[in-house]
Design a protein around this motif. Structure first.
Motif, PDB file in Angstrom:
ATOM      1  N   TYR A 131      -5.112   5.307   2.244  1.00 16.99           N
ATOM      2  CA  TYR A 131      -4.223   3.915   1.366  1.00 16.99           C
ATOM      3  C   TYR A 131      -4.686   4.075   0.120  1.00 16.99           C
ATOM      4  O   TYR A 131      -6.062   3.724   0.008  1.00 16.99           O
ATOM      5  N   ALA A 185      -4.128   0.804  -2.141  1.00 19.05           N
ATOM      6  CA  ALA A 185      -3.587  -0.612  -1.938  1.00 19.05           C
ATOM      7  C   ALA A 185      -3.537  -1.693  -3.085  1.00 19.05           C
ATOM      8  O   ALA A 185      -4.405  -1.508  -3.922  1.00 19.05           O
ATOM      9  N   ASN A 203       0.834  -1.113  -0.012  1.00 21.53           N
ATOM     10  CA  ASN A 203       0.003  -0.050   0.085  1.00 21.53           C
ATOM     11  C   ASN A 203       0.768   1.309  -0.064  1.00 21.53           C
ATOM     12  O   ASN A 203       2.081   1.213   0.325  1.00 21.53           O
ATOM     13  N   THR A 211       2.654   0.767  -6.573  1.00 22.89           N
ATOM     14  CA  THR A 211       2.009  -0.168  -5.570  1.00 22.89           C
ATOM     15  C   THR A 211       1.886  -1.499  -6.236  1.00 22.89           C
ATOM     16  O   THR A 211       2.148  -2.599  -5.533  1.00 22.89           O
ATOM     17  N   GLY A 229      -8.985   1.918  -2.699  1.00 21.02           N
ATOM     18  CA  GLY A 229      -8.461   3.162  -2.310  1.00 21.02           C
ATOM     19  C   GLY A 229      -9.738   4.026  -2.366  1.00 21.02           C
ATOM     20  O   GLY A 229     -10.771   3.722  -2.556  1.00 21.02           O
TER      21      GLY A 229
END
Ligand SMILES: Nc1nc2c(ncn2[C@@H]2O[C@H](COP(=O)(O)OP(=O)(O)OP(=O)(O)O)[C@@H](O)[C@H]2O)c(=O)[nH]1
Length: 385
Positions: free
Chosen positions: A329, A331, A234, A264, A291
């Motif tokens: 975040y 991720a 993340n 990511t 996210g």
């Protein structure tokens, strides 16, 4: 994807507990039923989330609630003898709400290592839903017998499930951590990955994904069996704090959004797998990017999916997004299914084979050595009676 989770042995029960904890903390809802099976009473009592009536003690007549002591052949036997109790605990699962079963166990011990493949086989016989396994490999410092147990259980478990997700404790234990503290962090990590995978397609309220990853996408990715490894990474977002009128936030820059998703996904795939494997040996893959919706771009997910196609060399890469408005975040979760080039498994089998040879040699030498010790060798002393 809604699952019934069956944790077998101490590690299996603790992972089931951690998954329920994740579900509660993240306000998701993907576990329809959670059951813990063990031959050690104390381990069952130590669980916090699995309902008390779903904690099933097996093998009482043989081990009296004290566990199998890392004897996984005993684990097999007690599971076969008490299979009715196990299936009765799963009997009331509302099947219309379950997409798959997940049987979880540490493969190095006795109960989980031996009983999990037996339970998976029986579930496969009774239900049409897929039965997946989640096997935890022991650390390489745990010793030969744990490694041999894991090597034997691994091959049996793979055979009995529709796909075996593998988590290597060795790759995850940080130096200096206590064993218990280390396991708690590992179990949380496992729960997060399972949680994102299973809850991505189960959004009842909240924003609808652009591209939904529903149960059938996951089931198709895992179809074909074999071994699966799961990557996750993340990136923290520097979002303004939430005020009483919500967040005052400018629309993020599109290029940055796309780049963030790309890095990511690369980190998740190349450095953060539950079981380190050569990604080129993947048969099928699945990508989920989660996210806040404004940080998820269709182009970003599409580019990352194509990158994953190139990286794995397979054209069968599914992908989707999972909007979580309040998340801090972005991720990425990457499922690599059907991997075949896995150095850790080779090493496990090597050490397992060596341990098995050593045990056999010792067993062959033992009667003679014991005779010499007790009878004093040639011209020995007469026994009393
Ligand atoms: N990830 C993780 N692994 C664990 C945990 N506890 C134990 N393990 C691993 O799982 C293996 C099996 O241990 P247990 O689950 O305690 O064994 P068991 O299945 O209860 O079997 P017996 O104690 O022999 O009856 C160990 O060798 C460890 O590698 C845990 O909480 N998390």
């Amino acid at each position: 994807m809604n699952i019934a989770i069956i944790g077998v042995g101490q590690a299996g029960g603790k992972v089931a507990d951690a998954v329920l904890e994740y579900e509660s903390n993240s306000r998701t809802d993907f576990v329809t039923q959670a059951v813990a099976i063990n031959s050690a009473k104390a381990d069952l009592l130590g669980l916090r989330r699995v309902p008390v009536e779903k904690r099933i003690l097996i093998g009482q007549s043989r081990v009296k609630g004290h566990g199998c002591g890392a004897d996984n052949e005993l684990g097999v036997r007690i599971a076969e003898e008490d299979l009715d109790e196990v299936t009765a605990a799963v009997d009331d699962v509302p099947l219309h709400e379950v997409d798959a079963f997940l049987v979880v166990a540490g493969l190095g011990g006795g109960t989980g290592s031996g009983a999990a493949p037996v339970i998976a086989r029986e579930l496969g016989r009774l239900y049409t839903e897929p039965v997946y396994g989640l096997g935890l490999l022991p650390g390489s410092d745990e010793g030969g017998i744990y490694t041999l147990n894991a090597a034997r259980s691994f091959q049996t478990f793979v055979r009995e499930v529709d796909n075996l997700l593998v988590f290597d404790n060795d790759a995850w234990r940080k130096t200096g951590e206590s064993v218990q503290g280390g396991y708690a962090a590992i179990n949380e990590e496992i729960a997060r990955r399972l949680g994102v995978l299973c809850s991505a397609g189960e959004v009842d309220d909240g924003p609808v994904p652009e591209s939904v990853v529903d149960a059938s996408e996951i089931i198709n990715t895992l179809a074909g069996g074999g071994v699966t490894t799961v990557g996750y990474a993340n990136a923290h977002l520097d979002r303004p704090a939430r005020g009483i009128f919500g967040r005052r936030e400018a629309a993020p820059d599109e290029t940055e959004v796309v780049n963030r998703i790309s890095t990511t996904v690369r980190r998740a795939t190349l450095g953060n797998l539950t079981l380190p494997a050569n990604v080129k040996s993947t048969e099928r893959a699945l990508l989920i990017v989660s996210g806040p919706p404004q940080y998820l771009s269709r182009k970003g997910v599409e580019d990352a999916r194509r990158w994953l196609e190139d990286e794995t060399g397979t054209m069968e890469v599914r992908g989707g997004d999972y909007p979580i408005p309040d998340s801090e975040y972005v991720a990425a979760l990457v499922v690599l299914s059907g991997v075949t080039d896995v150095p850790r498994i080779k090493e496990l089998q090597e050490v397992g084979r060596e341990t098995q040879r050593n045990l056999e040699e010792r067993a062959a030498e033992r009667p003679e050595a014991l005779r010499n010790l007790v009878w004093g060798g040639e011209g020995g002393i007469d026994p009393l009676f």
